[in-house]
Write an enzyme that holds these catalytic residues in place. Sequence first.
Site, PDB file in Angstrom:
ATOM      1  NE  ARG A   1      -9.808  25.988  33.526  1.00  0.00           N
ATOM      2  CZ  ARG A   1     -10.896  25.880  33.890  1.00  0.00           C
ATOM      3  NH1 ARG A   1     -11.582  24.947  33.173  1.00  0.00           N
ATOM      4  NH2 ARG A   1     -11.477  26.758  34.655  1.00  0.00           N
TER       5      ARG A   1
ATOM      6  N   GLY B   1      -0.784  35.370  38.708  1.00  0.00           N
ATOM      7  CA  GLY B   1       0.071  34.944  37.807  1.00  0.00           C
ATOM      8  C   GLY B   1       0.543  35.438  36.423  1.00  0.00           C
ATOM      9  CD  GLN B   2       2.435  38.047  32.887  1.00  0.00           C
ATOM     10  OE1 GLN B   2       2.895  38.268  33.731  1.00  0.00           O
ATOM     11  NE2 GLN B   2       2.783  38.269  31.979  1.00  0.00           N
TER      12      GLN B   2
ATOM     13  CG  HIS C   1      -3.007  29.100  43.580  1.00  0.00           C
ATOM     14  ND1 HIS C   1      -2.891  27.127  43.428  1.00  0.00           N
ATOM     15  CD2 HIS C   1      -3.591  29.858  42.609  1.00  0.00           C
ATOM     16  CE1 HIS C   1      -3.760  27.346  42.492  1.00  0.00           C
ATOM     17  NE2 HIS C   1      -4.418  29.444  42.411  1.00  0.00           N
TER      18      HIS C   1
ATOM     19  CD  GLN D   1      -7.679  36.274  36.378  1.00  0.00           C
ATOM     20  OE1 GLN D   1      -8.031  35.863  36.144  1.00  0.00           O
ATOM     21  NE2 GLN D   1      -5.992  35.761  36.941  1.00  0.00           N
TER      22      GLN D   1
HETATM   23  P1  AMP Z   1      -6.952  30.612  39.897  1.00  0.00           P
HETATM   24  O1  AMP Z   1      -6.648  29.798  41.892  1.00  0.00           O
HETATM   25  O2  AMP Z   1      -6.461  29.624  38.746  1.00  0.00           O
HETATM   26  O3  AMP Z   1      -7.495  31.353  39.821  1.00  0.00           O
HETATM   27  O4  AMP Z   1      -5.177  31.585  39.805  1.00  0.00           O
HETATM   28  C1  AMP Z   1      -5.589  32.526  41.279  1.00  0.00           C
HETATM   29  C2  AMP Z   1      -4.339  32.475  40.574  1.00  0.00           C
HETATM   30  O5  AMP Z   1      -2.889  32.003  40.682  1.00  0.00           O
HETATM   31  C3  AMP Z   1      -4.565  33.533  39.858  1.00  0.00           C
HETATM   32  O6  AMP Z   1      -3.407  35.323  39.775  1.00  0.00           O
HETATM   33  C4  AMP Z   1      -3.105  32.705  38.757  1.00  0.00           C
HETATM   34  O7  AMP Z   1      -2.782  33.780  37.720  1.00  0.00           O
HETATM   35  C5  AMP Z   1      -2.180  32.434  39.212  1.00  0.00           C
HETATM   36  N1  AMP Z   1      -1.951  30.913  38.909  1.00  0.00           N
HETATM   37  C6  AMP Z   1      -2.291  30.105  38.853  1.00  0.00           C
HETATM   38  N2  AMP Z   1      -1.383  28.976  38.442  1.00  0.00           N
HETATM   39  C7  AMP Z   1      -0.245  29.832  38.140  1.00  0.00           C
HETATM   40  C8  AMP Z   1       1.443  29.088  38.155  1.00  0.00           C
HETATM   41  N3  AMP Z   1       1.582  28.000  37.048  1.00  0.00           N
HETATM   42  N4  AMP Z   1       2.570  30.387  38.236  1.00  0.00           N
HETATM   43  C9  AMP Z   1       1.880  31.430  38.576  1.00  0.00           C
HETATM   44  N5  AMP Z   1       0.893  31.946  38.851  1.00  0.00           N
HETATM   45  C10 AMP Z   1      -0.252  30.979  38.452  1.00  0.00           C
END
Ligand code: AMP
Length: 278
Positions: A185, A145-146, A35, A151
């Site tokens: 997670r 994020g990739q 993030h 998504q």
């Molecule tokens: P989340 O809080 O898991 O919904 O993620 C929020 C954003 O952060 C989404 O666009 C995810 O793809 C991105 N994200 C989560 N983990 C990573 C990571 N390890 N590297 C880059 N982006 C991430």
Amino acid sequence: MTRIVRTRAELRTALGPAARPIGLVPTMGWLHDGHRALMARARSENATTVVTIFVNPRQFGDPADLARYPRNEARDLEICEAEGVDLVFAPSVDEVYPPGFDTTVTVGAIGRPLEGAARPGHFDGVATVVSILFGLVRAEHAYFGQKDAQQVAVIRRVAIDLAIPTEVIACPTIREPDGLAMSSRNVHLSPPERAAAPVLWRALVAAREAWARGERSGDALRVTMRVALAGEPLATAEYVSCADAATLAELEHVEGSALLSLAVRFGTTRLIDNEPLG
Ligand code: AMP
């Protein structure tokens, strides 16, 4: 100073005088370095950076998964402050989905395979909340994020199809030193599961190396990943995929680019990862 707002009205007021362009980073909180990288990128390319923190019930199929999703708003706000975020929008469920809420976005073919097949309704939930957040923030740029490759593909499709002017920008996956992709997670993994979890990355690297040596059979690349995962007793493979990078349809033969991806369970924790080829 990072400002926090919780209602649609407060957000509108706070954004009125905000310097443009605006960069938006949607998250579900429990913020980590993945993030942070999105926030840093947003900050470098925009005059105002907005982070949303909202655990979206509509994208969870399993109520138990939603209930145990990790949360720590105080710590998240410290991270936003450290990253120079201007505004955090941390709404309640009722603020995002007000009384009488009756409209959802239905994702088509791009949301059907892989995560869509494993988690029915998931991408409709994602597309709906992202459409609402895009409508509320009206950012010039939004950063994803990739790590969640499908998504990103879904959200790009939504933005085109619904004529949302926000530009969708994908950022590289941030990993732990042992290769495990950072994820909120990961906190659920027991110490032995955590030690086993880098097998996702090892499986992707094994398939990437086979591809680099000239292997172009989709089946052979999928088997390479399965074999790597089978070497880890705590890992249960849910799917392994070698798919067309645009349509996410499984490939018999890799010609140009492709997306390797997988979902793996460790006990009750489900992890995903991916690696683009070409
Ligand atoms: P989340 O809080 O898991 O919904 O993620 C929020 C954003 O952060 C989404 O666009 C995810 O793809 C991105 N994200 C989560 N983990 C990573 C990571 N390890 N590297 C880059 N982006 C991430």
